[in-house]
Design a protein around this motif. Structure first.
Motif, PDB file in Angstrom:
ATOM      1  N   PHE A   4       4.306   5.712   2.331  1.00  0.00           N
ATOM      2  CA  PHE A   4       4.603   7.165   2.619  1.00  0.00           C
ATOM      3  C   PHE A   4       4.455   7.679   3.898  1.00  0.00           C
ATOM      4  O   PHE A   4       5.441   8.389   4.469  1.00  0.00           O
ATOM      5  CB  PHE A   4       3.665   8.030   1.597  1.00  0.00           C
ATOM      6  N   ALA A   5       3.450   7.079   4.544  1.00  0.00           N
ATOM      7  CA  ALA A   5       3.764   7.043   6.102  1.00  0.00           C
ATOM      8  C   ALA A   5       4.758   6.851   6.836  1.00  0.00           C
ATOM      9  O   ALA A   5       5.354   7.593   7.796  1.00  0.00           O
ATOM     10  CB  ALA A   5       2.301   6.471   6.676  1.00  0.00           C
ATOM     11  N   ASN A  62       0.971  -1.297  -0.047  1.00  0.00           N
ATOM     12  CA  ASN A  62       0.104  -0.034  -0.061  1.00  0.00           C
ATOM     13  C   ASN A  62       0.837   1.287   0.015  1.00  0.00           C
ATOM     14  O   ASN A  62       1.529   1.548   1.120  1.00  0.00           O
ATOM     15  CB  ASN A  62      -0.826   0.044   1.222  1.00  0.00           C
ATOM     16  N   LYS A  63       0.929   2.021  -0.820  1.00  0.00           N
ATOM     17  CA  LYS A  63       1.947   3.130  -1.176  1.00  0.00           C
ATOM     18  C   LYS A  63       1.535   4.130   0.135  1.00  0.00           C
ATOM     19  O   LYS A  63       2.480   4.706   0.487  1.00  0.00           O
ATOM     20  CB  LYS A  63       1.605   3.773  -2.606  1.00  0.00           C
ATOM     21  N   ASN A  64       0.432   4.360   0.355  1.00  0.00           N
ATOM     22  CA  ASN A  64      -0.006   5.256   1.447  1.00  0.00           C
ATOM     23  C   ASN A  64       0.675   4.828   2.652  1.00  0.00           C
ATOM     24  O   ASN A  64       1.280   5.491   3.241  1.00  0.00           O
ATOM     25  CB  ASN A  64      -1.400   5.374   1.770  1.00  0.00           C
ATOM     26  N   GLU A  65       1.015   3.439   2.976  1.00  0.00           N
ATOM     27  CA  GLU A  65       1.336   3.008   4.084  1.00  0.00           C
ATOM     28  C   GLU A  65       2.963   3.220   3.961  1.00  0.00           C
ATOM     29  O   GLU A  65       3.680   4.052   4.966  1.00  0.00           O
ATOM     30  CB  GLU A  65       1.254   1.435   4.264  1.00  0.00           C
ATOM     31  N   ALA A 101       6.126  -1.489   6.260  1.00  0.00           N
ATOM     32  CA  ALA A 101       4.687  -1.394   5.356  1.00  0.00           C
ATOM     33  C   ALA A 101       4.593  -2.907   4.953  1.00  0.00           C
ATOM     34  O   ALA A 101       3.282  -3.484   4.636  1.00  0.00           O
ATOM     35  CB  ALA A 101       5.159  -0.584   4.293  1.00  0.00           C
ATOM     36  N   THR A 156       6.537  10.980   4.507  1.00  0.00           N
ATOM     37  CA  THR A 156       6.340  12.014   3.498  1.00  0.00           C
ATOM     38  C   THR A 156       4.877  11.963   3.151  1.00  0.00           C
ATOM     39  O   THR A 156       4.376  11.228   3.269  1.00  0.00           O
ATOM     40  CB  THR A 156       7.113  11.119   2.276  1.00  0.00           C
ATOM     41  N   ALA A 157       4.575  13.134   2.318  1.00  0.00           N
ATOM     42  CA  ALA A 157       3.308  13.374   2.054  1.00  0.00           C
ATOM     43  C   ALA A 157       2.850  12.437   0.960  1.00  0.00           C
ATOM     44  O   ALA A 157       3.627  11.952   0.254  1.00  0.00           O
ATOM     45  CB  ALA A 157       3.282  14.765   1.390  1.00  0.00           C
ATOM     46  N   ARG A 158       1.553  12.055   1.254  1.00  0.00           N
ATOM     47  CA  ARG A 158       0.920  10.921   0.250  1.00  0.00           C
ATOM     48  C   ARG A 158       0.974  11.238  -0.952  1.00  0.00           C
ATOM     49  O   ARG A 158       1.146  10.522  -1.912  1.00  0.00           O
ATOM     50  CB  ARG A 158      -0.442  10.650   0.659  1.00  0.00           C
ATOM     51  N   ASN A 159       1.054  12.544  -1.388  1.00  0.00           N
ATOM     52  CA  ASN A 159       0.995  12.935  -2.847  1.00  0.00           C
ATOM     53  C   ASN A 159       2.276  13.300  -3.396  1.00  0.00           C
ATOM     54  O   ASN A 159       2.598  14.059  -4.380  1.00  0.00           O
ATOM     55  CB  ASN A 159       0.144  14.046  -3.251  1.00  0.00           C
TER      56      ASN A 159
END
Length: 197
Positions: A23-24, A18-21, A124, A28-31
């Motif tokens: 980035f968290a 999960n890329k959001n995981e 992650a 780093t910001a999700r975008n």
């Protein structure tokens, strides 16, 4: 009656991050517009040996926010609420294996930057592994969100009984130290309530 322990190896190719995981974990910001193709992550993936062990068991509720999920009686208002109405639960442990710890320890000595990146990805991957193990266990069953020792008011001290219950040391190579920290470190234990049909 307890269903025999379910033990499986999950191929790394089946772990979809999960890329959001990620980035968290990288803080780093999700975008954020960054490439996630790090050399150290490719090496990390070679060291993953993902395995899980699970037991499906009845759950009993008692007065005073006490319950028994097969591994012994515990007190937790949060877990009772999570499992309210369930008659059975899955108790499971999933790990990325000791090879990941060895790889991260090596990076910590040779490259702090790569260690930070690889450690974030490994965390992650551990979450992804727990998601995948849940998906395999549940099949078509409707279940509650997983609940881990140490979360909310569920005391971390029950970790020992959870690991023994799923035969984690023999099947998965998981051990627990005096501070109740698990080795391998990228390991998750959890309880998942099965909703009644």
């Amino acid at each position: 009656m307890i269903v025999p322990t379910d033990y499986r190896v999950i191929p790394t190719t089946e772990l979809e991050l999960n890329k959001n995981e990620v980035f968290a974990r990288l803080k780093t910001a999700r975008n954020a517009d960054i490439s996630l193709d790090f050399e150290c992550v490719a090496e990390l993936e070679k060291n993953i040996l993902c395995k899980y062990s699970a037991v499906r068991t009845p759950v009993e509720f008692f007065d005073g926010n006490r319950l028994n999920c097969g591994f012994g009686e515990v007190k937790s208002e949060n877990l009772c609420k999570n499992l309210m109405g369930c008659r059975e639960v899955f108790v499971f442990a999933v790990t990325l294996g000791i090879g990941v710890d060895r790889f991260l320890n090596k990076l910590a000595l040779t490259s702090p930057a790569n260690h930070f990146i690889a450690d974030a990805f490994a965390s992650a991957y551990a979450e992804t592994a727990a998601d995948k193990a849940e998906k395999i266990m549940k099949g078509s069953l409707k279940c509650r969100p997983r609940f881990s020792p140490g979360y909310g008011d569920l005391d971390l001290s029950c970790q020992k009984n959870v690991l023994e219950f799923v035969n984690a040391q023999r099947l998965l190579g998981i051990s627990l130290n005096k501070s109740l920290l698990m080795s391998p470190t990228k390991t998750i234990t959890a309880i998942v309530g099965i909703e009644n049909e």
